[in-house]
Every structure is written in structure tokens, then in C-alpha cells.
Design a protein around this motif. Sequence first.
Motif, short mmCIF file in Angstrom:
data_model
loop_
_atom_site.label_atom_id
_atom_site.label_comp_id
_atom_site.label_asym_id
_atom_site.label_seq_id
_atom_site.Cartn_x
_atom_site.Cartn_y
_atom_site.Cartn_z
N TYR A 61 -8.29 57.86 -3.39
CA TYR A 61 -7.18 57.16 -4.05
C TYR A 61 -7.82 55.91 -4.64
CZ TYR A 61 -2.68 54.77 -4.64
OH TYR A 61 -1.58 54.12 -5.16
N THR A 62 -7.90 55.84 -5.98
CA THR A 62 -8.67 54.76 -6.61
C THR A 62 -7.82 53.80 -7.46
OG1 THR A 62 -9.22 56.21 -8.44
CG2 THR A 62 -10.82 56.08 -6.65
N ALA A 63 -6.49 53.97 -7.45
CA ALA A 63 -5.64 53.06 -8.23
C ALA A 63 -5.52 51.75 -7.46
CB ALA A 63 -4.27 53.70 -8.45
N VAL A 64 -6.47 50.85 -7.72
CA VAL A 64 -6.64 49.64 -6.91
C VAL A 64 -5.39 48.76 -6.86
CG1 VAL A 64 -8.06 47.56 -6.59
CG2 VAL A 64 -9.12 49.67 -7.36
N ASP A 65 -4.74 48.54 -8.00
CA ASP A 65 -3.53 47.71 -8.01
C ASP A 65 -2.35 48.41 -7.36
OD1 ASP A 65 -4.56 45.36 -9.24
OD2 ASP A 65 -4.61 46.42 -11.15
N LYS A 66 -2.19 49.69 -7.68
CA LYS A 66 -1.09 50.48 -7.12
C LYS A 66 -1.18 50.56 -5.60
CE LYS A 66 0.66 54.21 -9.94
NZ LYS A 66 0.48 55.62 -10.26
N ALA A 67 -2.40 50.55 -5.10
CA ALA A 67 -2.63 50.67 -3.65
C ALA A 67 -1.97 49.54 -2.86
CB ALA A 67 -4.14 50.68 -3.36
N GLU A 68 -1.81 48.38 -3.50
CA GLU A 68 -1.16 47.25 -2.82
C GLU A 68 0.30 47.56 -2.49
OE1 GLU A 68 -2.85 44.38 -1.88
OE2 GLU A 68 -4.63 45.43 -2.63
N ASP A 69 0.92 48.43 -3.29
CA ASP A 69 2.30 48.86 -3.04
C ASP A 69 2.38 50.20 -2.32
OD1 ASP A 69 3.49 46.63 -4.30
OD2 ASP A 69 3.14 47.53 -6.27
N GLU A 70 1.46 51.10 -2.69
CA GLU A 70 1.47 52.46 -2.11
C GLU A 70 0.47 52.56 -0.97
OE1 GLU A 70 0.85 55.31 -5.21
OE2 GLU A 70 2.70 54.78 -6.26
N LYS A 71 0.63 51.69 0.02
CA LYS A 71 -0.36 51.61 1.09
C LYS A 71 -0.49 52.91 1.88
CE LYS A 71 -0.74 46.68 1.59
NZ LYS A 71 -0.20 45.44 2.05
#
Length: 261
Positions: A61-71
Motif C-alpha cells: 500500500y503506497t498511497a502515502v497521504d491516503k495512508a494517514e486516513d486509511e490506516k
Amino acid sequence: MKILVTGYTGQLGYDVVKEGKKRGLEMVGTGQAELDIVKEKDVHHFVASLKPDAIIHCAAYTAVDKAEDEKEACRNVNVNGTKYLAEAAKAAGAKFMFISTDYVFKGEGTEPFVETDQADPINYYGYTKYEAEKIVRSLLNDAFIVRISWVFGINGKNFVKTMLRLAENHKEVNVVGDQIGSPTYTFDLARLLIDMIQTEKYGIYHATNEGFCSWAEFAEEIFRQSGKPVKVNSITTEEYPTKAVRPKNSRMSKQKLRGSG
């Protein structure tokens, strides 16, 4: 040698499969459609049936910004998926290679990070990749952990493609100039990974192309080589706020790689 490559639909996995086939190795590339790595039973069944000699785990999972919401989604893929694959590799007696990232480091200072430096991620994506590194090390005595950075290739999304797309309707772009790293071509990286997996020289490695530059300098070079008359304005990280904090220093030393020939 039979090698299972996860993340085949991404830019690195695609090139790894291609490179292995070129060398006459039996390559099995999987995307999410063929193998959903977050499903534990599926992973164990798939690997046990395939009986690979090695697994090169490129899926992430490489969507770095999205990862902050989709933990949860990020953790499921990067931590749990890696754990299931490492366990399956152990059960099958297969070599295991995990692709990690420069984002495991805080990114302060100007010195290149060495393999033994303490990891201290500053965004959730980096945190999950470091968690996965620890799991791989705890499960397998013999494994390759390869930290890469700023990758670009023919398949998937990357900075080069973004800049070329912007060049179509922009004469001027603002690009961050105070984050420094090594743009790394997946074609080169794939050759290295296939070389490595055929050895027993296990451990943590940093693998990037030579030299360092900023994103702004990288953009300038992309426009120069593609003949696009686009002006690059170098801006600070603070002038380009993103959901996830990025390390300013992504320089990585390759002393371990050189030491291993």
C-alpha cells in the motif's frame, strides 16, 4: 529457480518478473486479482501449492497521504500481508525478499543513512513498512530486506509520469527543492534484485541508483531530457503541505551492497 513476485501489476514487480524471465528463471507474478495478500488462508494455500524457491514481495500500500486516513487498509497490506507471506515462505522453505523504503527513517540531517541506523518513521506508511521489517526479521533468520527510494518505471504511477503530464499544459511548475534522495529506475533495481535472490547474502540493504538530487532538480532533468520548455520553481516542504510528513533527507548509503559485491 521458481520465483513468486507479488505486486506484478506495479512498476517494480512488473520489471522484476520481466528480468527473471529474460534470464530463464520461472517467474510467477501476482496482482491482487490472483492473490489477495491480506487473506491469510489464501496466502498459505497459494504458496504451499506453488512451492516457490523464493518470494520477492513487491506488493504494498503506497498511497502515502491516503495512508494517514486509511490506516487499517494500509496496515492490512503492509504489515499483515507481509507477515502471511513470510510465514508461508518459512513453511515452504523458500527464500524471502521484502521491499522496504527510505521512509523508515526520520530524514533529518544531510548524511546518508546506513543500514544499521535506527529507524524512526514520521508518517504512517513508513511506520507500517518498519513494522513489517521487524516481523520479517523475527520470523526468518535468512531474509533480504531491501530499502528502496524514489522509484520510477514504465508501469504504474510515478514522479516522471506526473511531470510529463503536467508539461502538457503548464509552462511553469512548483516542485519541492529541500527533500533530497536518489531517483531509482525499476529496470536497474530489478536486475539487482534478481542477482541478490540467487545468493545467500541475507540482510538489510539499501538499493538506489547513484547520486542525490532534490525533487526540483529531478523535475528539471525530466523536462530537459524530454525537451519540454517548463520552468521549475524550487519551493520548500512547508510551502507544499501534504497530509503525510515526508523526510527531507532520503539519502541512503549502499555500503552493505558494495560490501556484498
